[in-house]
Scaffold this active site. Structure first.
Site, PDB file in Angstrom:
ATOM      1  N   PRO A  74       0.843  -1.204   0.000  1.00 53.16           N
ATOM      2  CA  PRO A  74       0.000   0.000   0.000  1.00 53.16           C
ATOM      3  C   PRO A  74       0.876   1.251   0.000  1.00 53.16           C
ATOM      4  CG  PRO A  74       0.018  -1.065   2.170  1.00 53.16           C
ATOM      5  CD  PRO A  74       0.756  -1.972   1.254  1.00 53.16           C
ATOM      6  N   LEU A  75       0.594   2.190  -0.902  1.00 49.04           N
ATOM      7  CA  LEU A  75       1.449   3.370  -1.076  1.00 49.04           C
ATOM      8  C   LEU A  75       0.606   4.621  -1.278  1.00 49.04           C
ATOM      9  CD1 LEU A  75       3.916   1.596  -3.491  1.00 49.04           C
ATOM     10  CD2 LEU A  75       4.584   2.570  -1.273  1.00 49.04           C
ATOM     11  N   THR A  76       0.615   5.493  -0.307  1.00 47.86           N
ATOM     12  CA  THR A  76      -0.081   6.775  -0.402  1.00 47.86           C
ATOM     13  C   THR A  76       0.596   7.638  -1.455  1.00 47.86           C
ATOM     14  OG1 THR A  76      -0.848   6.690   1.862  1.00 47.86           O
ATOM     15  CG2 THR A  76      -0.549   8.884   0.934  1.00 47.86           C
ATOM     16  N   ALA A 124      -3.598   3.802   1.117  1.00 47.54           N
ATOM     17  CA  ALA A 124      -4.501   3.944   2.258  1.00 47.54           C
ATOM     18  C   ALA A 124      -5.658   4.868   1.864  1.00 47.54           C
ATOM     19  CB  ALA A 124      -3.738   4.506   3.437  1.00 47.54           C
ATOM     20  N   HIS A 146      -5.894  -1.123   7.973  1.00 48.62           N
ATOM     21  CA  HIS A 146      -4.587  -0.517   8.245  1.00 48.62           C
ATOM     22  C   HIS A 146      -4.399  -0.403   9.758  1.00 48.62           C
ATOM     23  CE1 HIS A 146      -0.984   1.682   7.923  1.00 48.62           C
ATOM     24  NE2 HIS A 146      -1.298   2.564   7.014  1.00 48.62           N
ATOM     25  N   ALA A 203      -1.316  -0.297  11.140  1.00 46.92           N
ATOM     26  CA  ALA A 203       0.134  -0.104  11.236  1.00 46.92           C
ATOM     27  C   ALA A 203       0.503   1.377  11.314  1.00 46.92           C
ATOM     28  CB  ALA A 203       0.796  -0.758  10.017  1.00 46.92           C
ATOM     29  N   HIS A 204       1.836   1.619  11.473  1.00 46.98           N
ATOM     30  CA  HIS A 204       2.477   2.925  11.234  1.00 46.98           C
ATOM     31  C   HIS A 204       1.949   4.108  12.026  1.00 46.98           C
ATOM     32  CE1 HIS A 204       3.658   1.042   7.138  1.00 46.98           C
ATOM     33  NE2 HIS A 204       4.513   0.728   8.093  1.00 46.98           N
ATOM     34  N   TYR A 233      -1.061   5.051  12.973  1.00 40.93           N
ATOM     35  CA  TYR A 233      -2.374   5.645  12.693  1.00 40.93           C
ATOM     36  C   TYR A 233      -3.383   5.184  13.747  1.00 40.93           C
ATOM     37  CZ  TYR A 233       0.145   7.130   8.628  1.00 40.93           C
ATOM     38  OH  TYR A 233       1.097   7.709   7.830  1.00 40.93           O
ATOM     39  N   ARG A 261      -2.985  -5.278   8.313  1.00 36.57           N
ATOM     40  CA  ARG A 261      -1.562  -4.892   8.340  1.00 36.57           C
ATOM     41  C   ARG A 261      -1.179  -4.418   9.739  1.00 36.57           C
ATOM     42  NH1 ARG A 261       2.449  -0.984   4.687  1.00 36.57           N
ATOM     43  NH2 ARG A 261       3.649  -2.794   4.053  1.00 36.57           N
ATOM     44  N   GLY A 281       7.346  -1.825  -1.828  1.00 42.03           N
ATOM     45  CA  GLY A 281       6.857  -0.458  -1.893  1.00 42.03           C
ATOM     46  C   GLY A 281       7.630   0.367  -2.896  1.00 42.03           C
TER      47      GLY A 281
HETATM   48  C1  LIG Z   1       5.496   6.992  -0.600  1.00 39.08           C
HETATM   49  C2  LIG Z   1       5.093   5.944   0.396  1.00 39.08           C
HETATM   50  C3  LIG Z   1       3.767   5.839   0.759  1.00 39.08           C
HETATM   51  C4  LIG Z   1       3.377   4.849   1.672  1.00 39.08           C
HETATM   52  N1  LIG Z   1       2.045   4.722   1.975  1.00 39.08           N
HETATM   53  C5  LIG Z   1       1.627   3.717   2.750  1.00 39.08           C
HETATM   54  C6  LIG Z   1       0.243   3.493   2.959  1.00 39.08           C
HETATM   55  O1  LIG Z   1      -0.621   4.183   2.410  1.00 39.08           O
HETATM   56  N2  LIG Z   1      -0.119   2.455   3.770  1.00 39.08           N
HETATM   57  C7  LIG Z   1       0.811   1.647   4.385  1.00 39.08           C
HETATM   58  O2  LIG Z   1       0.443   0.726   5.114  1.00 39.08           O
HETATM   59  N3  LIG Z   1       2.130   1.818   4.170  1.00 39.08           N
HETATM   60  C8  LIG Z   1       2.551   2.809   3.357  1.00 39.08           C
HETATM   61  N4  LIG Z   1       3.888   2.934   3.080  1.00 39.08           N
HETATM   62  C9  LIG Z   1       4.834   1.896   3.550  1.00 39.08           C
HETATM   63  C10 LIG Z   1       5.000   0.833   2.442  1.00 39.08           C
HETATM   64  O3  LIG Z   1       3.821   0.092   2.247  1.00 39.08           O
HETATM   65  C11 LIG Z   1       6.151  -0.153   2.769  1.00 39.08           C
HETATM   66  O4  LIG Z   1       5.844  -0.855   3.943  1.00 39.08           O
HETATM   67  C12 LIG Z   1       7.480   0.570   2.924  1.00 39.08           C
HETATM   68  O5  LIG Z   1       7.726   1.400   1.804  1.00 39.08           O
HETATM   69  C13 LIG Z   1       8.639  -0.398   3.091  1.00 39.08           C
HETATM   70  O6  LIG Z   1       8.730  -1.251   1.976  1.00 39.08           O
HETATM   71  P1  LIG Z   1       9.848  -1.020   0.809  1.00 39.08           P
HETATM   72  O7  LIG Z   1      11.179  -1.109   1.488  1.00 39.08           O
HETATM   73  O8  LIG Z   1       9.604  -2.161  -0.151  1.00 39.08           O
HETATM   74  O9  LIG Z   1       9.600   0.319   0.200  1.00 39.08           O
HETATM   75  C14 LIG Z   1       4.323   3.949   2.224  1.00 39.08           C
HETATM   76  C15 LIG Z   1       5.669   4.065   1.846  1.00 39.08           C
HETATM   77  C16 LIG Z   1       6.057   5.028   0.940  1.00 39.08           C
HETATM   78  C17 LIG Z   1       7.505   5.111   0.522  1.00 39.08           C
END
Ligand SMILES: Cc1cc2nc3c(=O)[nH]c(=O)nc-3n(C[C@H](O)[C@H](O)[C@H](O)COP(=O)(O)O)c2cc1C
Length: 377
Positions: free
Chosen positions: A31-33, A64, A179, A181-182, A184, A231, A323
């Protein structure tokens, strides 16, 4: 003597049955915002972006997606609480399905990771606590002082997640990822560093996890366990949200997930990557939870092709979510299959509002060939 062709098996590229879904490989879009959904409405350019990353039998997790008007903490994030948003997601989900992809919608509420500017009528963001996050000089993010949710308000937020899940299925998604995680909202309740409540949602581990457990229960009841992934990031301290005993917290949550037979998956984020003697090192601390969880396990955080192949071959995880590498390589599974080189990512365009730059303009392998003057020589 005829020589038999020896075909290298690439663990990441082997098929996997996730519940009722047949996946053709193990490379998942994390998932990537991306902050390109103007007015919280998903846009046509998202159909291009996601379908570029879709493969037959490949799993994609959406960015997300806000469950309600108070859920927002970043500019132009998509929502899934209005009919207009549901209708706008439909062609995006269709575009992924046309390529044979499996598409899950990540549903979130940021809680206190927000400021009054994102909130309806400029109100305070809501949270488990009224403790404010310090400003982040690196990202320039400023967070407002949150308002602690009253006990009686919590069922309404649980219901927002339930409705978002229903809407995601109506939009055509194959499932939802809660979600948790992280830092939130769900984590603000779960972790002892941010939960300072004295009602039934605070204090003991069971009480702190109650809100997350209620959200997951409600979502499972609404759309079925086979459509719900979760997650978790027990080791994360992002946005000042940390737990003093993350192993115990994660162990408790995995046991709660196991109560839902046939849950779609458990998705966990590795602790921050360490550098050991100048080399990147993934701590691989998720093994106890992979062992404890009864279903499909997804690991994420810092993986590349070699590490991904290794953890799948070792049985450390079933699937690996990527990601940043998937942002800059729309055809990441194909590149992994061929052992091809990868495009570098540009951090400065991760979170901007541009509908193309850093979003849908990263080259595919074929594009490299198109521009390679030696290709027809
Ligand atoms: C630009 C960006 C946006 C992200 N948005 C989310 C998100 O919306 N939801 C989430 O659970 N994690 C988000 N993450 C975390 C990623 O899902 C992932 O766990 C993290 O980038 C580590 O993996 P990677 O090393 O393969 O990039 C985001 C990471 C990045 C770099």
């Amino acid at each position: 003597m005829a020589r038999e062709a020896v075909k290298e098996t690439i663990p990441l590229m082997t098929p996997y049955k996730m519940g009722q879904l047949e996946l053709s490989h193990r490379v998942v879009l994390a998932p990537l915002t991306r902050c390109r959904s103007y007015g919280n409405v998903p846009q046509p350019h998202a159909a291009v972006y996601y379908s570029q990353r879709a493969t037959k039998g490949g799993l994609l997790i959406s960015e997300a997606t806000d469950v309600s008007p108070t859920a927002q903490g970043y500019p132009e994030t998509p929502g899934i609480w209005t009919q207009e948003q549901v209708e706008a997601w439909k062609p995006i989900v269709d575009a992924v399905h046309r390529k044979g992809g499996v598409f899950v919608c990540q549903i979130w509420h940021v809680g206190r990771v927000s400021n009054n500017g994102f909130q309806p009528d400029g109100q305070a963001p809501i949270s488990s606590t009224d403790k404010q996050i310090s400003p982040d000089p690196e990202s320039g993010m400023v967070y407002s002082k949150p308002r602690r949710l009253r006990t009686g308000e919590i069922p309404g937020i649980v219901d927002d997640f339930r409705r978002a899940a229903r809407n995601a299925i109506e939009a055509g998604f194959d499932g939802v990822e809660v979600h948790g995680a992280h830092g939130y909202l769900l984590e603000q309740f779960m972790k002892d560093g941010t939960n300072d409540r004295d009602d039934e949602y605070g204090g003991s581990l069971e009480n702190r996890c109650r809100f997350a457990v209620e959200v997951i229960d409600a979502v499972v009841r609404e759309v079925g366990a086979h459509r719900v992934g979760v997650r978790l990031s027990p080791f994360s301290d992002f946005v000042e949200c940390a737990d003093s005993v993350p192993m115990t917290l994660a162990d408790y949550m995995v046991r709660q997930l196991n109560m839902h037979e046939g849950l779609l998956y458990c998705h966990m984020v590795e602790p921050r990557i360490a550098n050991v003697i100048g080399r990147r090192y993934i701590p691989h601390r998720l093994l106890p939870f992979r062992k404890a969880f009864n279903g499909t396990f997804i690991a994420a955080g810092g993986y590349d092709r070699d590490e991904g192949n290794k953890v799948v071959a070792d049985g450390y995880t079933d699937l690996v979510a990527y990601g940043r590498l998937f942002i800059s390589n729309p055809d990441l599974p194909r590149r992994f299959e061929l052992g091809a080189s990868l495009n570098n990512y540009d951090r400065s365009t991760f979170i901007t509002q541009d509908p193309i730059v850093g979003y849908t303009d990263y080259p595919f392998l074929e594009d490299d060939h198109k521009h390679d003057p030696t290709i027809n020589a």
